[in-house]
Write a protein that holds these residues in place. Structure first.
Motif, PDB file in Angstrom:
ATOM      1  N   GLU A 293       0.817  -1.135  -0.033  1.00 46.41           N
ATOM      2  CA  GLU A 293       0.084  -0.035   0.033  1.00 46.41           C
ATOM      3  C   GLU A 293       0.799   1.271  -0.035  1.00 46.41           C
ATOM      4  OE1 GLU A 293      -4.363  -0.514   1.835  1.00 46.41           O
ATOM      5  OE2 GLU A 293      -2.710  -0.616   3.239  1.00 46.41           O
ATOM      6  N   SER A 294       0.674   1.978  -1.053  1.00 48.89           N
ATOM      7  CA  SER A 294       1.496   3.169  -1.123  1.00 48.89           C
ATOM      8  C   SER A 294       0.785   4.150  -2.073  1.00 48.89           C
ATOM      9  CB  SER A 294       2.998   2.747  -1.377  1.00 48.89           C
ATOM     10  OG  SER A 294       3.839   4.096  -1.790  1.00 48.89           O
ATOM     11  N   GLU A 295       0.862   5.532  -1.817  1.00 51.37           N
ATOM     12  CA  GLU A 295       0.597   6.613  -2.865  1.00 51.37           C
ATOM     13  C   GLU A 295       1.470   6.463  -4.193  1.00 51.37           C
ATOM     14  OE1 GLU A 295       0.949  10.466  -1.520  1.00 51.37           O
ATOM     15  OE2 GLU A 295      -0.759  10.114  -0.022  1.00 51.37           O
ATOM     16  N   LEU A 296       2.532   5.757  -4.217  1.00 51.25           N
ATOM     17  CA  LEU A 296       3.480   5.251  -5.208  1.00 51.25           C
ATOM     18  C   LEU A 296       2.425   4.819  -6.462  1.00 51.25           C
ATOM     19  CD1 LEU A 296       6.708   3.853  -3.999  1.00 51.25           C
ATOM     20  CD2 LEU A 296       6.480   5.857  -5.135  1.00 51.25           C
ATOM     21  N   PHE A 297       1.490   4.030  -5.838  1.00 51.96           N
ATOM     22  CA  PHE A 297       1.003   3.307  -7.002  1.00 51.96           C
ATOM     23  C   PHE A 297      -0.131   3.947  -7.623  1.00 51.96           C
ATOM     24  CE2 PHE A 297       3.277   0.087  -4.107  1.00 51.96           C
ATOM     25  CZ  PHE A 297       4.228  -0.025  -5.089  1.00 51.96           C
ATOM     26  N   LYS A 298      -0.510   5.013  -7.305  1.00 50.95           N
ATOM     27  CA  LYS A 298      -1.745   5.767  -8.041  1.00 50.95           C
ATOM     28  C   LYS A 298      -1.537   5.670  -9.579  1.00 50.95           C
ATOM     29  CE  LYS A 298      -3.815  10.292  -7.933  1.00 50.95           C
ATOM     30  NZ  LYS A 298      -3.556  11.798  -8.270  1.00 50.95           N
ATOM     31  N   GLY A 299      -2.226   5.408 -10.248  1.00 50.85           N
ATOM     32  CA  GLY A 299      -2.413   5.437 -11.583  1.00 50.85           C
ATOM     33  C   GLY A 299      -1.523   4.255 -12.169  1.00 50.85           C
ATOM     34  N   ARG A 300      -1.155   3.457 -11.536  1.00 48.29           N
ATOM     35  CA  ARG A 300      -0.628   2.231 -11.837  1.00 48.29           C
ATOM     36  C   ARG A 300       0.436   2.201 -12.836  1.00 48.29           C
ATOM     37  NH1 ARG A 300      -6.083  -0.917 -12.825  1.00 48.29           N
ATOM     38  NH2 ARG A 300      -6.020  -0.101 -14.935  1.00 48.29           N
ATOM     39  N   LEU A 301       1.519   3.140 -12.718  1.00 46.85           N
ATOM     40  CA  LEU A 301       2.558   3.221 -13.506  1.00 46.85           C
ATOM     41  C   LEU A 301       3.480   2.091 -13.692  1.00 46.85           C
ATOM     42  CD1 LEU A 301       3.097   7.129 -12.509  1.00 46.85           C
ATOM     43  CD2 LEU A 301       2.565   6.247 -15.015  1.00 46.85           C
ATOM     44  N   PRO A 302       3.615   1.516 -14.636  1.00 46.34           N
ATOM     45  CA  PRO A 302       4.609   0.238 -14.781  1.00 46.34           C
ATOM     46  C   PRO A 302       6.075   0.512 -14.280  1.00 46.34           C
ATOM     47  CG  PRO A 302       4.179   1.363 -17.110  1.00 46.34           C
ATOM     48  CD  PRO A 302       3.214   1.814 -16.237  1.00 46.34           C
ATOM     49  N   GLU A 303       6.682   1.800 -14.222  1.00 44.32           N
ATOM     50  CA  GLU A 303       7.980   1.984 -13.967  1.00 44.32           C
ATOM     51  C   GLU A 303       7.903   1.839 -12.664  1.00 44.32           C
ATOM     52  OE1 GLU A 303       6.256   4.349 -15.804  1.00 44.32           O
ATOM     53  OE2 GLU A 303       7.239   3.523 -17.778  1.00 44.32           O
ATOM     54  N   ARG A 304       6.781   1.911 -11.880  1.00 37.83           N
ATOM     55  CA  ARG A 304       6.686   1.834 -10.299  1.00 37.83           C
ATOM     56  C   ARG A 304       6.368   0.283  -9.791  1.00 37.83           C
ATOM     57  NH1 ARG A 304       4.183   7.783  -8.346  1.00 37.83           N
ATOM     58  NH2 ARG A 304       5.320   8.814 -10.221  1.00 37.83           N
ATOM     59  N   PHE A 305       5.388  -0.426 -10.708  1.00 41.24           N
ATOM     60  CA  PHE A 305       5.002  -1.793 -10.306  1.00 41.24           C
ATOM     61  C   PHE A 305       6.368  -2.637 -10.591  1.00 41.24           C
ATOM     62  CE2 PHE A 305       0.673  -2.418  -9.393  1.00 41.24           C
ATOM     63  CZ  PHE A 305       0.052  -1.065  -9.413  1.00 41.24           C
ATOM     64  N   THR A 306       6.655  -2.517 -11.524  1.00 38.55           N
ATOM     65  CA  THR A 306       8.072  -3.478 -12.001  1.00 38.55           C
ATOM     66  C   THR A 306       9.026  -3.657 -10.900  1.00 38.55           C
ATOM     67  OG1 THR A 306       7.810  -2.914 -14.224  1.00 38.55           O
ATOM     68  CG2 THR A 306       9.928  -3.879 -13.789  1.00 38.55           C
ATOM     69  N   PRO A 307       9.638  -2.641 -10.211  1.00 35.16           N
ATOM     70  CA  PRO A 307      10.648  -2.892  -9.127  1.00 35.16           C
ATOM     71  C   PRO A 307       9.990  -3.854  -8.009  1.00 35.16           C
ATOM     72  CG  PRO A 307      10.641  -0.668  -9.977  1.00 35.16           C
ATOM     73  CD  PRO A 307       9.340  -1.063 -10.245  1.00 35.16           C
ATOM     74  N   LEU A 308       8.791  -3.304  -7.726  1.00 39.98           N
ATOM     75  CA  LEU A 308       7.982  -4.212  -6.622  1.00 39.98           C
ATOM     76  C   LEU A 308       7.998  -5.667  -6.904  1.00 39.98           C
ATOM     77  CD1 LEU A 308       6.417  -3.892  -4.057  1.00 39.98           C
ATOM     78  CD2 LEU A 308       4.295  -3.757  -5.399  1.00 39.98           C
ATOM     79  N   ILE A 309       7.327  -5.773  -8.075  1.00 42.15           N
ATOM     80  CA  ILE A 309       7.333  -7.319  -8.598  1.00 42.15           C
ATOM     81  C   ILE A 309       8.804  -8.053  -8.836  1.00 42.15           C
ATOM     82  CG2 ILE A 309       6.712  -8.990 -10.556  1.00 42.15           C
ATOM     83  CD1 ILE A 309       4.702  -6.578 -11.258  1.00 42.15           C
TER      84      ILE A 309
ATOM     85  N   GLN B  91       7.523  -5.519 -19.269  1.00 37.60           N
ATOM     86  CA  GLN B  91       8.874  -4.729 -18.562  1.00 37.60           C
ATOM     87  C   GLN B  91       9.461  -5.830 -17.634  1.00 37.60           C
ATOM     88  OE1 GLN B  91       8.503  -1.132 -16.498  1.00 37.60           O
ATOM     89  NE2 GLN B  91       8.691  -0.105 -18.478  1.00 37.60           N
ATOM     90  N   VAL B  92       8.688  -6.460 -16.915  1.00 43.92           N
ATOM     91  CA  VAL B  92       9.252  -7.483 -15.877  1.00 43.92           C
ATOM     92  C   VAL B  92      10.016  -8.651 -16.581  1.00 43.92           C
ATOM     93  CG1 VAL B  92       8.659  -9.287 -14.231  1.00 43.92           C
ATOM     94  CG2 VAL B  92       7.019  -6.994 -14.235  1.00 43.92           C
TER      95      VAL B  92
ATOM     96  N   LYS C  70      10.304   7.706  -9.302  1.00 44.92           N
ATOM     97  CA  LYS C  70       9.171   8.553  -8.896  1.00 44.92           C
ATOM     98  C   LYS C  70       9.230   9.806  -9.613  1.00 44.92           C
ATOM     99  CE  LYS C  70       9.521   7.788  -3.783  1.00 44.92           C
ATOM    100  NZ  LYS C  70      11.038   7.143  -4.127  1.00 44.92           N
ATOM    101  N   ASP C  71      10.156  10.073 -10.354  1.00 48.55           N
ATOM    102  CA  ASP C  71      10.112  11.318 -11.087  1.00 48.55           C
ATOM    103  C   ASP C  71      10.235  11.075 -12.509  1.00 48.55           C
ATOM    104  OD1 ASP C  71      12.450  10.712 -10.642  1.00 48.55           O
ATOM    105  OD2 ASP C  71      13.417  12.395  -9.655  1.00 48.55           O
ATOM    106  N   ILE C  72      10.257  10.037 -13.331  1.00 41.49           N
ATOM    107  CA  ILE C  72      10.381   9.847 -14.615  1.00 41.49           C
ATOM    108  C   ILE C  72       9.117   9.543 -15.219  1.00 41.49           C
ATOM    109  CG2 ILE C  72      12.870   8.959 -14.580  1.00 41.49           C
ATOM    110  CD1 ILE C  72      11.591   6.118 -15.212  1.00 41.49           C
ATOM    111  N   SER C  73       8.031   9.342 -14.484  1.00 39.76           N
ATOM    112  CA  SER C  73       6.723   9.336 -15.058  1.00 39.76           C
ATOM    113  C   SER C  73       5.702   9.695 -14.074  1.00 39.76           C
ATOM    114  CB  SER C  73       6.448   7.757 -15.656  1.00 39.76           C
ATOM    115  OG  SER C  73       6.535   6.907 -14.791  1.00 39.76           O
ATOM    116  N   SER C  74       4.732  10.187 -14.607  1.00 37.89           N
ATOM    117  CA  SER C  74       3.800  10.581 -13.610  1.00 37.89           C
ATOM    118  C   SER C  74       2.372  10.293 -14.237  1.00 37.89           C
ATOM    119  CB  SER C  74       3.883  12.105 -12.902  1.00 37.89           C
ATOM    120  OG  SER C  74       4.012  13.012 -14.181  1.00 37.89           O
ATOM    121  N   PHE C  75       1.240  10.046 -13.371  1.00 39.60           N
ATOM    122  CA  PHE C  75      -0.089   9.852 -13.804  1.00 39.60           C
ATOM    123  C   PHE C  75      -0.853  11.195 -13.383  1.00 39.60           C
ATOM    124  CE2 PHE C  75      -4.623   9.280 -12.435  1.00 39.60           C
ATOM    125  CZ  PHE C  75      -4.989   8.428 -13.476  1.00 39.60           C
ATOM    126  N   ILE C  76      -1.687  11.583 -14.717  1.00 34.72           N
ATOM    127  CA  ILE C  76      -2.206  12.953 -14.731  1.00 34.72           C
ATOM    128  C   ILE C  76      -3.836  12.751 -14.460  1.00 34.72           C
ATOM    129  CG2 ILE C  76      -2.860  15.092 -15.797  1.00 34.72           C
ATOM    130  CD1 ILE C  76       0.029  14.982 -17.088  1.00 34.72           C
TER     131      ILE C  76
END
Lengths: 231, 303
Positions: B61-77, B103-104, B177-183
């Motif tokens: 659970e984290s605000e990081l995962f807002k917008g489900r950006l793959p750049e943030r999901f991949t490291p977690l997986i 990506q994974v 955190k700063d290479i992609s963002s959900f709008i």
């Protein structure tokens, strides 16, 4: 920010050709079959061209990474993404635009894998791309509608159907293109090994649907659908 | 052998395709673990915890995962993979799964296996190529198989009878955190059933009325989406949605192979088209050669 754009193109069996599976089930018949550029890659090129024109910048050339026929049979997004990533590094590229999928293997993976290999952000299934300084604002086609994201350059974009309408190649332009420089290289020149990740066990015909019946009128249609319990 | 299923969810509810992915994971054999990542995942975790045959749920659970950006999901997986050494990583072949899993796979240096329709054995899978006009059976040589699953080919897990425990995992510190963002997201709103989970698909105003009568979803051909008649997410076909409803009513659809790729697994297909030579009639169980502007109003009246 100055942009150096790399676009990947794949040659596929033309979208209008009816595919035939080889009798020995090793693949599909490609001899004597019309081939064209993957339609999504045409969109990718058009987008690169649009961005280039907008920024009034130059230089265009081709790069042909040749693989032999045997290797080409098992070439997959894993390999192509490695090649693209190496080319991008070598050529100081900061934007890669690719079609979202090729209409032959329908993999839909090369852009994502290229982004991951370069540690660049990706904007897949793009239907609108706007360059904003060192960022791209991209509208993406997702399952429930549209999504807007921002990615920082360098980045990888994969083009969806509605990103633009590719122009037709005119004869004068085709003649001009013939004079353009095309560098040739091999995957090994880029340090890429084409390791085989999977074996193709079989390529077969999908089960055919049995042809149905024509009904005379709306009443018969409704009656039939009630009979089989669909309405 | 063990499988990690990446759960997909929206607005705090599990996306239906995750249930199809879970049943595919069970078919592979071995332990099944689900990974849920999002801002607030309580509801999704409690839905998943009822699944039988699932060993555990990993929750990030984290605000990081807002917008489900793959750049943030991949490291977690990848972090979960490092910890548990799964033999298979599975997600639904949705826009989310298709964006993320290659990506994974790249990070693990394996070949992703996209949009499978059948599992022959833990390393052998069937997927469609050439818009469904050929079937490819492949045997993966990779140590980890990274797979997306076509929802219509695997039944939905009932999510019943189990009581699965969950454990938290932390997103890796180096998550970019700063290479992609959900709008923002603009989802087409509809009270009708969701296209991929519904009864039929077809073309607009009078079609919406017909769909309402049948409690059906409305789908469209590429031409209709390109013309702006309906939003992109209604497109059925090779590059759009793959559907397999009980009843598919193709109204004024000619039946290009790219469209057939998205609907030919429907249980019953009805085609209404004034051109008796339209290819759609070759796959239709019931074909009506008629002008749709006459036939559809008549159906509306008689249903």
């Amino acid at each position: 920010m100055s942009l150096r754009v790399l676009v990947g193109c794949k040659r596929v069996i033309d979208y209008a050709v009816k595919i035939r599976v080889k009798p020995d089930k090793t693949g599909v018949v490609t001899d004597g079959v019309k081939h064209s550029m993957n339609p999504f890659d045409e969109i990718a090129i058009e987008e690169a061209e649009t961005i280039r024109t907008a920024l009034a910048m130059g230089a265009d050339r081709g790069l042909h990474v040749e693989v032999d026929a045997k290797e080409a049979e098992t070439l997959s997004p894993s390999h192509v993404s490695k090649i693209l990533a190496e080319v991008a590094k070598k050529e100081n590229i900061n934007l890669i635009i690719l079609g979202k999928q090729a209409i032959d293997d329908d993999s839909n993976a090369t852009a994502q894998m290229t982004a991951a290999r370069l540690n660049w952000p990706q904007a897949t299934f793009a239907s609108k791309v706007e360059v904003k300084n060192d960022k791209l604002e991209v509208i993406r086609e997702v399952d429930g509608g549209l999504e807007t994201i921002e990615v920082k350059l360098p980045a990888v974009v994969s083009a969806d159907l509605r990103l633009n309408e590719p122009r037709y190649a005119t004869l004068p332009n085709i003649m001009k293109a013939k004079k353009k420089k095309i560098d040739k290289m091999k995957p090994s020149d880029l340090g890429v090994e084409l390791t085989k990740h999977f074996d193709v066990l079989e390529v077969s015909e999908p089960p055919q649907r049995e042809g149905g019946v024509k009904v005379e009128d709306v009443d018969t249609l409704i009656a039939k659908l009630k009979e089989v319990g669909r309405i | 052998q063990s499988t990690l299923v990446i759960a997909e969810h929206e607005n705090n509810a599990l996306s239906p395709i995750t249930r199809n992915a879970i049943s595919a994971a069970k078919k592979l054999g071995g332990d099944v673990t689900c990974l849920v990542a999002g801002e607030q995942c309580g509801n999704v975790v409690s839905e998943l915890s009822k699944a039988s045959g699932v060993a555990k749920i990993l929750v990030a659970e984290s605000e990081l995962f807002k917008g489900r950006l793959p750049e943030r999901f991949t490291p977690l997986i990848l972090a979960s993979q490092n910890q548990f050494n799964f033999s298979h990583i599975v997600a639904g072949a949705s826009a989310f799964g298709k964006s993320l899993l290659p990506q994974v796979a790249a990070k693990l240096d394996v070949a992703p296996i996209g949009d499978i329709i059948e599992i022959k054995s833990p390393d052998t899978f069937v997927r469609t190529i050439y818009a469904g006009n050929a079937l490819l059976t492949l045997k993966s040589n990779d140590a980890v198989k990274v797979i997306t699953v076509r929802g219509t080919n695997f039944e939905a897990d009932p999510l019943e009878g189990g009581s699965v425990s969950s454990e938290p995992i932390e997103p890796p510190a180096d998550t970019p955190k700063d290479i992609s963002s959900f709008i923002k997201q603009e989802l087409s709103k509809s009270d009708r059933p969701e296209l991929t989970a519904a009864k039929s698909g077809a073309n607009f105003d009078m079609l919406y009325k017909l769909a309402d009568k049948l409690n059906a979803a409305v789908g469209a051909s590429r031409a209709a989406v390109d013309a702006g008649f309906v939003p992109n997410d209604l497109q059925v076909g090779q590059t759009g949605k793959i559907v397999a409803p009980e009843l598919y009513i193709a109204v004024g659809i000619s039946g290009a192979i790219q469209h057939l790729a998205g609907m030919k697994d429907s249980k019953t297909i009805v085609a209404i088209n004034k051109d008796p030579e339209a290819p759609i009639f070759q796959v239709a169980d019931y074909g009506l050669v008629a002008d749709l502007f006459k036939a559809v109003p008549e159906m509306l009246e008689k249903l």
